[in-house]
Design a protein around this motif. Structure first.
Motif, PDB file in Angstrom:
ATOM      1  N   PHE A 297      46.434 -63.447 -96.564  1.00 16.36           N
ATOM      2  CA  PHE A 297      45.695 -62.641 -95.571  1.00 16.36           C
ATOM      3  C   PHE A 297      46.660 -61.889 -94.661  1.00 16.36           C
ATOM      4  CE2 PHE A 297      42.979 -66.130 -96.829  1.00 16.36           C
ATOM      5  CZ  PHE A 297      41.791 -65.471 -97.112  1.00 16.36           C
TER       6      PHE A 297
ATOM      7  N   ASN B  41      41.867 -60.415 -92.712  1.00 14.01           N
ATOM      8  CA  ASN B  41      41.173 -60.203 -93.996  1.00 14.01           C
ATOM      9  C   ASN B  41      42.225 -60.245 -95.105  1.00 14.01           C
ATOM     10  OD1 ASN B  41      38.713 -59.711 -95.470  1.00 14.01           O
ATOM     11  ND2 ASN B  41      39.457 -57.644 -95.875  1.00 14.01           N
ATOM     12  N   LYS B  42      41.768 -60.114 -96.312  1.00 16.74           N
ATOM     13  CA  LYS B  42      42.647 -60.187 -97.478  1.00 16.74           C
ATOM     14  C   LYS B  42      43.903 -59.334 -97.312  1.00 16.74           C
ATOM     15  CE  LYS B  42      42.193 -62.273-100.254  1.00 16.74           C
ATOM     16  NZ  LYS B  42      42.850 -63.581-100.219  1.00 16.74           N
TER      17      LYS B  42
ATOM     18  N   THR C 203      35.812 -59.592 -93.453  1.00 16.72           N
ATOM     19  CA  THR C 203      36.761 -60.322 -92.612  1.00 16.72           C
ATOM     20  C   THR C 203      36.570 -61.829 -92.777  1.00 16.72           C
ATOM     21  OG1 THR C 203      37.327 -60.882 -90.310  1.00 16.72           O
ATOM     22  CG2 THR C 203      35.199 -59.870 -90.662  1.00 16.72           C
ATOM     23  N   ASP C 204      37.657 -62.546 -92.647  1.00 13.43           N
ATOM     24  CA  ASP C 204      37.607 -64.014 -92.687  1.00 13.43           C
ATOM     25  C   ASP C 204      37.569 -64.613 -91.301  1.00 13.43           C
ATOM     26  OD1 ASP C 204      38.915 -63.100 -95.307  1.00 13.43           O
ATOM     27  OD2 ASP C 204      38.187 -65.135 -95.652  1.00 13.43           O
TER      28      ASP C 204
ATOM     29  N   ARG D 101      40.706 -74.577 -96.751  1.00 16.20           N
ATOM     30  CA  ARG D 101      41.366 -73.262 -96.658  1.00 16.20           C
ATOM     31  C   ARG D 101      41.475 -72.930 -95.167  1.00 16.20           C
ATOM     32  NH1 ARG D 101      39.568 -68.466-100.485  1.00 16.20           N
ATOM     33  NH2 ARG D 101      41.663 -67.764 -99.945  1.00 16.20           N
TER      34      ARG D 101
ATOM     35  N   THR E  27      28.801 -58.496 -97.289  1.00 20.97           N
ATOM     36  CA  THR E  27      28.942 -57.888 -95.959  1.00 20.97           C
ATOM     37  C   THR E  27      29.334 -56.417 -96.145  1.00 20.97           C
ATOM     38  OG1 THR E  27      31.232 -58.670 -95.771  1.00 20.97           O
ATOM     39  CG2 THR E  27      29.506 -60.069 -94.821  1.00 20.97           C
TER      40      THR E  27
ATOM     41  N   ALA F  87      30.765 -63.044-102.350  1.00 21.19           N
ATOM     42  CA  ALA F  87      31.508 -63.695-101.257  1.00 21.19           C
ATOM     43  C   ALA F  87      30.568 -64.288-100.202  1.00 21.19           C
ATOM     44  CB  ALA F  87      32.429 -62.681-100.585  1.00 21.19           C
TER      45      ALA F  87
ATOM     46  N   ARG G  79      34.621 -68.458-103.144  1.00 21.15           N
ATOM     47  CA  ARG G  79      35.539 -67.876-102.162  1.00 21.15           C
ATOM     48  C   ARG G  79      34.764 -66.838-101.363  1.00 21.15           C
ATOM     49  NH1 ARG G  79      34.457 -63.475-103.607  1.00 21.15           N
ATOM     50  NH2 ARG G  79      36.090 -62.724-102.247  1.00 21.15           N
ATOM     51  N   GLY G  80      35.441 -66.255-100.372  1.00 16.54           N
ATOM     52  CA  GLY G  80      34.731 -65.365 -99.451  1.00 16.54           C
ATOM     53  C   GLY G  80      34.254 -66.215 -98.278  1.00 16.54           C
ATOM     54  N   ALA G  81      34.493 -65.711 -97.057  1.00 19.04           N
ATOM     55  CA  ALA G  81      34.272 -66.540 -95.865  1.00 19.04           C
ATOM     56  C   ALA G  81      32.857 -67.149 -95.778  1.00 19.04           C
ATOM     57  CB  ALA G  81      34.609 -65.716 -94.625  1.00 19.04           C
ATOM     58  N   PRO G  82      31.784 -66.337 -95.865  1.00 24.39           N
ATOM     59  CA  PRO G  82      30.459 -66.956 -95.725  1.00 24.39           C
ATOM     60  C   PRO G  82      30.148 -67.973 -96.832  1.00 24.39           C
ATOM     61  CG  PRO G  82      30.332 -64.601 -95.324  1.00 24.39           C
ATOM     62  CD  PRO G  82      31.691 -64.869 -95.899  1.00 24.39           C
TER      63      PRO G  82
ATOM     64  N   CYS H 204      39.399 -56.081-101.577  1.00 25.13           N
ATOM     65  CA  CYS H 204      39.015 -57.459-101.922  1.00 25.13           C
ATOM     66  C   CYS H 204      37.559 -57.504-102.363  1.00 25.13           C
ATOM     67  CB  CYS H 204      39.269 -58.402-100.759  1.00 25.13           C
ATOM     68  SG  CYS H 204      39.177 -60.163-101.220  1.00 25.13           S
ATOM     69  N   ASN H 205      36.929 -58.648-102.223  1.00 27.72           N
ATOM     70  CA  ASN H 205      35.492 -58.744-102.498  1.00 27.72           C
ATOM     71  C   ASN H 205      34.802 -59.304-101.281  1.00 27.72           C
ATOM     72  OD1 ASN H 205      33.150 -60.866-103.463  1.00 27.72           O
ATOM     73  ND2 ASN H 205      33.007 -58.893-104.455  1.00 27.72           N
TER      74      ASN H 205
ATOM     75  N   GLN I 245      40.453 -59.778-106.692  1.00 25.46           N
ATOM     76  CA  GLN I 245      39.025 -59.922-106.348  1.00 25.46           C
ATOM     77  C   GLN I 245      38.285 -58.584-106.421  1.00 25.46           C
ATOM     78  OE1 GLN I 245      41.532 -61.291-104.634  1.00 25.46           O
ATOM     79  NE2 GLN I 245      40.933 -63.116-103.516  1.00 25.46           N
TER      80      GLN I 245
ATOM     81  N   MET J   7      39.275 -71.661-105.430  1.00 24.86           N
ATOM     82  CA  MET J   7      38.555 -70.383-105.334  1.00 24.86           C
ATOM     83  C   MET J   7      37.516 -70.180-106.434  1.00 24.86           C
ATOM     84  SD  MET J   7      41.683 -68.100-103.793  1.00 24.86           S
ATOM     85  CE  MET J   7      40.844 -66.540-103.821  1.00 24.86           C
TER      86      MET J   7
HETATM   87  O1  MRU Z   1      40.709 -65.224-100.646  1.00 27.55           O
HETATM   88  P1  MRU Z   1      39.276 -64.794-100.643  1.00 27.55           P
HETATM   89  O2  MRU Z   1      38.837 -64.174-101.926  1.00 27.55           O
HETATM   90  O3  MRU Z   1      38.361 -65.902-100.198  1.00 27.55           O
HETATM   91  O4  MRU Z   1      39.233 -63.665 -99.530  1.00 27.55           O
HETATM   92  C1  MRU Z   1      38.021 -63.046 -99.249  1.00 27.55           C
HETATM   93  C2  MRU Z   1      38.134 -61.947 -98.271  1.00 27.55           C
HETATM   94  O5  MRU Z   1      39.186 -61.641 -97.769  1.00 27.55           O
HETATM   95  C3  MRU Z   1      36.852 -61.287 -97.857  1.00 27.55           C
HETATM   96  O6  MRU Z   1      37.065 -59.952 -97.520  1.00 27.55           O
HETATM   97  C4  MRU Z   1      36.287 -62.024 -96.642  1.00 27.55           C
HETATM   98  O7  MRU Z   1      36.173 -63.382 -96.888  1.00 27.55           O
HETATM   99  C5  MRU Z   1      34.960 -61.500 -96.249  1.00 27.55           C
HETATM  100  S1  MRU Z   1      33.709 -62.019 -97.372  1.00 27.55           S
HETATM  101  C6  MRU Z   1      32.235 -61.373 -96.906  1.00 27.55           C
END
Ligand code: MRU
Length: 358
Positions: free
Chosen positions: A328, A252-253, A241-242, A90, A174, A168, A53-56, A162-163, A201, A50
């Motif tokens: 999550f 999500n987290k 959201t992931d 992940r 987002t 992220a 981290r963060g989906a995008p 979360c972040n 986060q 991490m």
């Molecule tokens: O474990 P993380 O810190 O990667 O989790 C991140 C989240 O849950 C974010 O809310 C999600 O990835 C959306 S990021 C725009």
């Protein structure tokens, strides 16, 4: 967005040194360190630990990971193995698979002397597209904040978990993008930032980046949101959201689900902000979303600054206690007021999503 007044993105390619540059998020908020990723293994480790981290952002790192794989060893078998390792680094965020599949599609049937340039361009394109999508999410979410402000004529209090901030993504974030857009437009906003145990986060990243952009915010313990909603101190929730499946249910987290329940019980609008790269069109049942379980040490130990300003890690639980660390949870669509996407705001449902994404 800015750190100490200087504009940054979260990831970029350094052509001269043929390395990928990232902001090491495990060191924030106490240290701001830019790290070089030199190999695909470095990219995989950065995702697993991490540092990114963060989906995008992990999707973009996987795309650049394949660029590094090609630089290391321009060979199809190595590329295939690297793709598999990146996807499995992940499990919950769909963006990893989305980005790797997109890269591999672009690279299929490409001559080996052209492959590096094409991979590099596609990884950049993924980042640029994400910035544009996050900006549009901001503009679409801004309308909702404006509506609340026009009725209330007072500070709009937004709770986030979360972040899902610019850290992220590549830029804007987002969930934070509508907030940054509102702030830039002069709408008074204040953010309740869930601390987000165990990795914090919210406290370490969301509050940090909001401070850098001078957006008023207050960190709260994860269980505080409920009473704030009962007291009318939350006007809306926006989370990231992931993975959002085609029914509108989303992962999500950990802790997001409980916030959505509290929001429903208190008639607080609950929005999910997402770029289309986070939509999983294949999974039909939320029970099939893989939920990451991380090392319990993330719960049992905390890191902070000691009195000499050195970062120290300490055990906070009884030595003999067991701990479980699910990273999550899934929130059913019925608790979601709307999905804020790059194409507009829609119902959290198959029909809603299909209207925007034909
Ligand atoms: O474990 P993380 O810190 O990667 O989790 C991140 C989240 O849950 C974010 O809310 C999600 O990835 C959306 S990021 C725009």
């Amino acid at each position: 967005m800015k750190i100490e007044g200087k504009e940054y993105q979260t990831i970029w390619f350094d052509k001269k040194n043929q390395v990928v540059k990232i902001i090491d998020q495990t060191k924030l908020p106490h240290q701001f360190i830019i790290k070089d990723l030199k190999t695909v293994r470095d990219a995989i480790n950065a995702i697993k630990t991490m540092e990114v981290r963060g989906a995008p952002l992990i999707g973009a790192t996987a795309a650049y990971g394949l660029v590094l794989a090609i630089i290391e060893n321009n060979d199809q078998t190595f590329l295939k193995k690297s793709s598999e390792d990146l996807i499995s680094s992940r499990p919950t965020a769909i963006n990893l698979k989305w980005a790797v599949d997109r890269m591999i599609k672009k690279l299929s049937r490409v001559n080996s002397d052209q492959i590096l340039n094409i991979a590099l361009n596609e990884a950049k394109e993924i980042c640029e597209e994400d910035i544009k999508f996050c900006e549009n999410i901001g503009l679409n979410g801004l309308k909702i904040i404006e509506e609340i402000y026009n009725k209330k004529k007072d500070i709009v209090n937004i709770l986030t978990h979360c972040n899902a901030g610019w850290l992220a993504t590549i830029n804007w974030g987002t969930a934070t993008s509508p907030i940054y857009h509102a702030h830039k437009k002069g709408i008074p906003v204040h953010v309740w930032v869930d601390e987000t145990r165990p990795r914090n986060q919210g406290a370490n990243l969301t509050s940090y980046e909001l401070n850098e952009e001078e957006v008023p915010n207050t960190i709260i313990a994860d269980n505080t949101g409920g009473i704030l909603m009962q007291r009318g101190e939350v006007d809306m929730c926006i989370v990231g959201t992931d993975r959002t499946i085609s029914t509108g249910d989303f992962a999500n987290k950990i802790g997001t689900y409980l916030k959505a329940l509290a929001a429903k019980d208190n008639n607080v609008p609950f929005y999910v902000a997402l770029p289309s790269s986070t939509i999983d069109w294949e999974t039909k049942d939320f029970k099939n979303i893989p939920i990451e379980e991380r090392n319990s040490e993330e719960l049992t130990h905390v890191e902070g600054l000691d009195k000499n300003n050195n970062v120290e890690k300490v055990l906070i639980y009884p030595k003999k206690s067991k701990a479980m660390n699910l990273a999550f949870d899934v929130t059913p669509a019925k608790y979601v007021t709307g999905l804020i996407t790059e194409k507009g705001v829609c119902d959290a449902s198959t029909e809603g999503l299909k209207k925007l994404f034909k």
